[in-house]
Structures are given as structure tokens and as C-alpha cells.
Design a protein around this motif. Structure first.
Motif, PDB file in Angstrom:
ATOM      1  N   CYS A 113       0.869  -1.377   0.077  1.00 55.69           N
ATOM      2  CA  CYS A 113       0.131  -0.045  -0.175  1.00 55.69           C
ATOM      3  C   CYS A 113       1.043   1.284   0.002  1.00 55.69           C
ATOM      4  CB  CYS A 113      -0.888   0.083   1.288  1.00 55.69           C
ATOM      5  SG  CYS A 113      -2.188  -1.169   1.363  1.00 55.69           S
ATOM      6  N   ASP A 114       0.608   2.296  -0.764  1.00 55.80           N
ATOM      7  CA  ASP A 114       0.843   3.619  -0.705  1.00 55.80           C
ATOM      8  C   ASP A 114       0.076   4.456   0.100  1.00 55.80           C
ATOM      9  OD1 ASP A 114      -1.150   4.084  -2.332  1.00 55.80           O
ATOM     10  OD2 ASP A 114      -0.157   4.900  -4.146  1.00 55.80           O
ATOM     11  N   GLU A 115       0.362   5.734   0.229  1.00 55.81           N
ATOM     12  CA  GLU A 115      -0.386   6.590   1.400  1.00 55.81           C
ATOM     13  C   GLU A 115      -1.935   6.637   0.871  1.00 55.81           C
ATOM     14  OE1 GLU A 115       1.175  10.286   2.147  1.00 55.81           O
ATOM     15  OE2 GLU A 115       2.976   9.547   2.507  1.00 55.81           O
ATOM     16  N   GLU A 116      -2.163   6.680  -0.387  1.00 59.76           N
ATOM     17  CA  GLU A 116      -3.617   6.827  -1.023  1.00 59.76           C
ATOM     18  C   GLU A 116      -4.293   5.530  -0.661  1.00 59.76           C
ATOM     19  OE1 GLU A 116      -5.832   7.719  -5.126  1.00 59.76           O
ATOM     20  OE2 GLU A 116      -4.004   6.625  -5.013  1.00 59.76           O
ATOM     21  N   MET A 117      -3.458   4.035  -0.901  1.00 57.87           N
ATOM     22  CA  MET A 117      -4.284   3.082  -0.533  1.00 57.87           C
ATOM     23  C   MET A 117      -4.535   2.760   0.958  1.00 57.87           C
ATOM     24  SD  MET A 117      -2.053   0.768  -3.457  1.00 57.87           S
ATOM     25  CE  MET A 117      -2.584  -0.628  -2.909  1.00 57.87           C
ATOM     26  N   GLN A 118      -3.575   3.068   1.676  1.00 50.94           N
ATOM     27  CA  GLN A 118      -3.674   2.978   3.132  1.00 50.94           C
ATOM     28  C   GLN A 118      -4.872   3.465   3.973  1.00 50.94           C
ATOM     29  OE1 GLN A 118      -0.308   2.691   5.755  1.00 50.94           O
ATOM     30  NE2 GLN A 118       0.851   3.598   3.959  1.00 50.94           N
ATOM     31  N   LYS A 119      -5.402   5.026   3.196  1.00 51.19           N
ATOM     32  CA  LYS A 119      -6.530   5.311   3.652  1.00 51.19           C
ATOM     33  C   LYS A 119      -7.916   4.365   3.750  1.00 51.19           C
ATOM     34  CE  LYS A 119      -7.361   9.499   1.968  1.00 51.19           C
ATOM     35  NZ  LYS A 119      -7.336  10.537   1.156  1.00 51.19           N
ATOM     36  N   TYR A 120      -7.994   3.359   2.656  1.00 51.15           N
ATOM     37  CA  TYR A 120      -9.197   2.835   2.572  1.00 51.15           C
ATOM     38  C   TYR A 120      -9.020   1.049   2.877  1.00 51.15           C
ATOM     39  CZ  TYR A 120      -9.604   6.982   0.029  1.00 51.15           C
ATOM     40  OH  TYR A 120      -9.685   8.530  -0.620  1.00 51.15           O
ATOM     41  N   ILE A 121      -7.947   0.859   3.234  1.00 54.73           N
ATOM     42  CA  ILE A 121      -7.634  -0.691   3.434  1.00 54.73           C
ATOM     43  C   ILE A 121      -8.012  -1.273   4.723  1.00 54.73           C
ATOM     44  CG2 ILE A 121      -5.251  -0.463   4.428  1.00 54.73           C
ATOM     45  CD1 ILE A 121      -6.421  -2.709   1.604  1.00 54.73           C
ATOM     46  N   ALA A 122      -8.516  -0.649   5.706  1.00 54.74           N
ATOM     47  CA  ALA A 122      -8.676  -1.083   6.993  1.00 54.74           C
ATOM     48  C   ALA A 122     -10.150  -2.283   6.622  1.00 54.74           C
ATOM     49  CB  ALA A 122      -9.632   0.042   7.824  1.00 54.74           C
ATOM     50  N   PRO A 123     -10.049  -3.344   7.690  1.00 54.45           N
ATOM     51  CA  PRO A 123     -10.818  -4.320   7.510  1.00 54.45           C
ATOM     52  C   PRO A 123     -12.363  -4.112   7.470  1.00 54.45           C
ATOM     53  CG  PRO A 123      -9.290  -4.828   9.282  1.00 54.45           C
ATOM     54  CD  PRO A 123      -8.992  -3.387   8.459  1.00 54.45           C
ATOM     55  N   VAL A 124     -13.123  -4.863   6.713  1.00 55.56           N
ATOM     56  CA  VAL A 124     -14.516  -4.503   6.438  1.00 55.56           C
ATOM     57  C   VAL A 124     -15.282  -5.864   7.042  1.00 55.56           C
ATOM     58  CG1 VAL A 124     -16.134  -4.583   4.610  1.00 55.56           C
ATOM     59  CG2 VAL A 124     -14.283  -2.955   4.548  1.00 55.56           C
ATOM     60  N   ASN A 125     -16.229  -5.669   7.699  1.00 63.93           N
ATOM     61  CA  ASN A 125     -17.291  -6.748   8.078  1.00 63.93           C
ATOM     62  C   ASN A 125     -18.453  -7.067   7.252  1.00 63.93           C
ATOM     63  OD1 ASN A 125     -16.095  -7.359  10.897  1.00 63.93           O
ATOM     64  ND2 ASN A 125     -16.313  -5.049  11.065  1.00 63.93           N
ATOM     65  N   GLY A 126     -18.257  -8.408   6.781  1.00 54.80           N
ATOM     66  CA  GLY A 126     -19.427  -8.615   5.758  1.00 54.80           C
ATOM     67  C   GLY A 126     -20.295  -9.607   6.694  1.00 54.80           C
TER      68      GLY A 126
END
Length: 315
Positions: free
Chosen positions: A297-310
Motif C-alpha cells: 500500500c502507498d499512502e492513498e491506498m492505506q486510507k481505505y484498506i481497513a478491515p470490512v465486516n461482511g
């Protein structure tokens, strides 16, 4: 053996089961040519994301129409790409004027039908783009990366794009982000049986690229992480999000052992781990083992990579 009434009715009954488990959350696309499901609470005024692929692969794809992932999903029959006209109809149903991004794994049928759906939408003046995910590093060994197939790395790209769409990325920006993320994700299948470890077996019966005596889970992941990092090249020291896709015969305790072992291999190499998860997202292998996926991940990708609960999983 699979526990269902019949192969012919299983996919239809599964989608009805998802709707029953989550009342009011989903609407099924009315079509006799495939299977589609979209969320009822999609926020307005942003690019829509559709994930799609062959049917019967676990949470991929029927459970990926989820807040923080896709707005809708379409799948075909077992081992079959979704119909282009079903993709087209789904896009028309959920479009709000901001455009459609299709995410699919890189296989010929999926590529052709998504490409056709984009063309059909263009005739209706609906902007659309597609990104074909190619994270399976051993599927076309010795060939250019663009020829590779996809595994479960698409889940991370879907998360990243969903987060960016919420922040107002337009279709062109979102498409570029998806392509960049695809260039930075790598996955490898690991199968264990009869005391041996097999690297890179395909879920359609393709033989392993490499095999060796199975020593331990730690050694398995040491080898796998080395393979993935060597493939990441210039990005091998970037912060990594790690995802372990368990095969069908892997239990919960085993799953957590696999996740812990894989994470330790990253940390021992002094690489920052920006998140991790384990689950059975893509249940294409029946035996023991997993698919290990890393995304740099670069800085842009790290902003949105947090775990998601499905529903029934964390990715």
C-alpha cells in the motif's frame, strides 16, 4: 459431496437465503440469465461498484454486495462467467449518473462479458469502466503479469475503491486507483496433502508449479512470503495488508494459526503490517491449505484498506 437439494437450484436458493438472513437489505435483479443482488441503502451521488464472476465460490461473489465493498454483485452459473446482459441490466438498475466500475477476476469469459457490458452501457450514455484483477502470480509463470488470473486479492481492491468512491472520486480517478491497486497485489495458492506442500495449483485442475516436503506452517509461509515479496519488486518494503483465504477443510483454530504465522513472517522481515484478516472468501479448494495474498500500500491506498465486516466474514 455438497449439502444442497440439487446443483441446478443451489445458486438461486443461496441468494434467497442471503435475503432471508438480511431482511430489507438487498434486492434481487429479476433475470433468467444469471444472478444479481444489490444493496438497498446505496448512498446517492457517487460512482457505483459491481463485482462479478463465476457462481458458487463462497462469499465471492454473493456476499460481496456489502457496505465498504461493492454496491452490487453479479455471478454466473457454477464455473461460468456472468452474462453480459445481466451485468448491463444491473448497472442500469443502480446507476445514479456518476458511472459504473466493474471489478472482476482476469479470466477470458469474465473479461469479454464485462467488456461487452461497458460497450452496451456506452450506447445508453452511461459511463462505465472495468478492472480485471490478476493477482495469481503462478498462474502464468514466465509470462507477462497481464496474462495472470485472479484469486481473492480482488477483495482488497474492492475495499479500496469503495472507500475512495465514498470520498467522491469520479469514475476516471476510481478506475486509475483500481488499476494501481491491481499492480500492487500478489497471491499464491498453497495446498498441503500427503506430507507435501504444493505451490500454485489452479482451482480448475492446473498442476502445481513447485512442490516440496511439508515441514511446518511457519516454513510454508516463509517460503510463500519470499515468493510474493520477490514478485513485488520495488514495493516489497511498503506497508502490507495481509489476507489469508482458507481452504474448505481448514477449521477456525487452524485459520488463526495460519494468520498469526503469516503475519510473523512479514514482521520478521521488518515490514510494516497495516492490517490483516483470514476467512474462507473463495472456497475453490476442498483440502488443507490456503491462498496467501499481500497488497503493498502507498499512502492513498492505506486510507481505505481497513478491515470490512461482511455477513459471516471479515476481509
Amino acid at each position: 459431496m455438497r449439502l444442497w437439494n440439487s446443483r441446478e437450484t443451489a445458486l438461486n436458493e443461496a441468494l434467497n437465503g442471503i435475503k432471508r438472513a438480511c431482511p430489507g437489505k438487498y434486492t434481487r435483479l429479476e433475470t433468467e440469465y444469471g444472478y444479481g443482488l444489490y444493496r438497498n441503502n446505496i448512498s446517492s451521488n457517487r460512482v457505483r461498484i459491481i463485482v462479478d464472476g463465476g457462481g458458487g465460490y463462497g462469499h465471492m461473489w454473493s456476499a460481496f454486495a456489502e457496505e465498504g465493498l461493492a454496491d452490487a454483485m453479479v455471478h454466473g452459473n457454477f464455473d461460468s462467467a456472468p452474462n453480459a446482459y445481466v451485468l448491463y441490466e444491473m448497472a442500469k438498475n443502480i446507476d445514479c449518473g456518476k458511472g459504473i466500475l466493474f471489478l472482476t477476476n482476469h479470466y477470458m469469459g469474465d473479461y469479454l462479458n464485462n467488456d461487452m457490458a461497458v460497450e452496451l452501457l456506452a450506447h445508453d450514455n452511461i459511463n462505465a469502466a472495468m478492472c480485471c484483477i490478476s493477482d495469481d502470480i503462478l498462474s502464468c509463470e514466465g509470462e507477462i503479469a497481464e496474462n495472470r488470473g485472479g484469486l481473492h486479492g480482488i477483495g482488497q481492491i474492492c475495499k479500496i475503491c469503495a472507500g475512495a468512491a465514498r470520498e467522491g472520486y469520479n469514475l476516471e480517478q476510481l478506475s486509475k486507483l483500481a488499476s494501481k491497486s491491481n499492480s500492487r497485489v500478489r497471491s499464491v495458492s498453497l495446498n498441503v496433502r500427503e506430507g507435501k506442500l504444493f505451490f500454485g495449483e489452479g482451482f480448475s485442475g492446473e498442476p502445481a508449479v513447485k512442490e516440496k516436503v511439508f515441514e511446518s506452517v511457519d516454513q510454508m509461509f516463509s517460503d510463500a512470503v519470499d515468493i510474493l515479496l520477490s514478485e513485488l519488486g520495488l514495493w516489497k518494503d511498503c506497508p502490507m495488508y495481509l489476507s489469508v483465504n482458507n481452504h474448505c477443510n481448514v477449521g477456525f483454530t487452524e485459520s488463526m494459526v495460519l494468520l498469526e504465522s503469516a503475519a510473523k513472517q512479514i514482521e520478521e522481515r521488518k515490514i510494516k503490517l497495516c492490517g490483516c484478516a483470514a476467512g474462507t472468501y473463495f472456497d475453490v479448494f476442498d483440502g488443507k491449505g490456503c491462498i496467501l495474498s499481500l497488497i503493498a500500500c502507498d499512502e492513498e491506498m492505506q486510507k481505505y484498506i481497513a478491515p470490512v465486516n461482511g455477513y459471516g466474514y471479515v476481509i
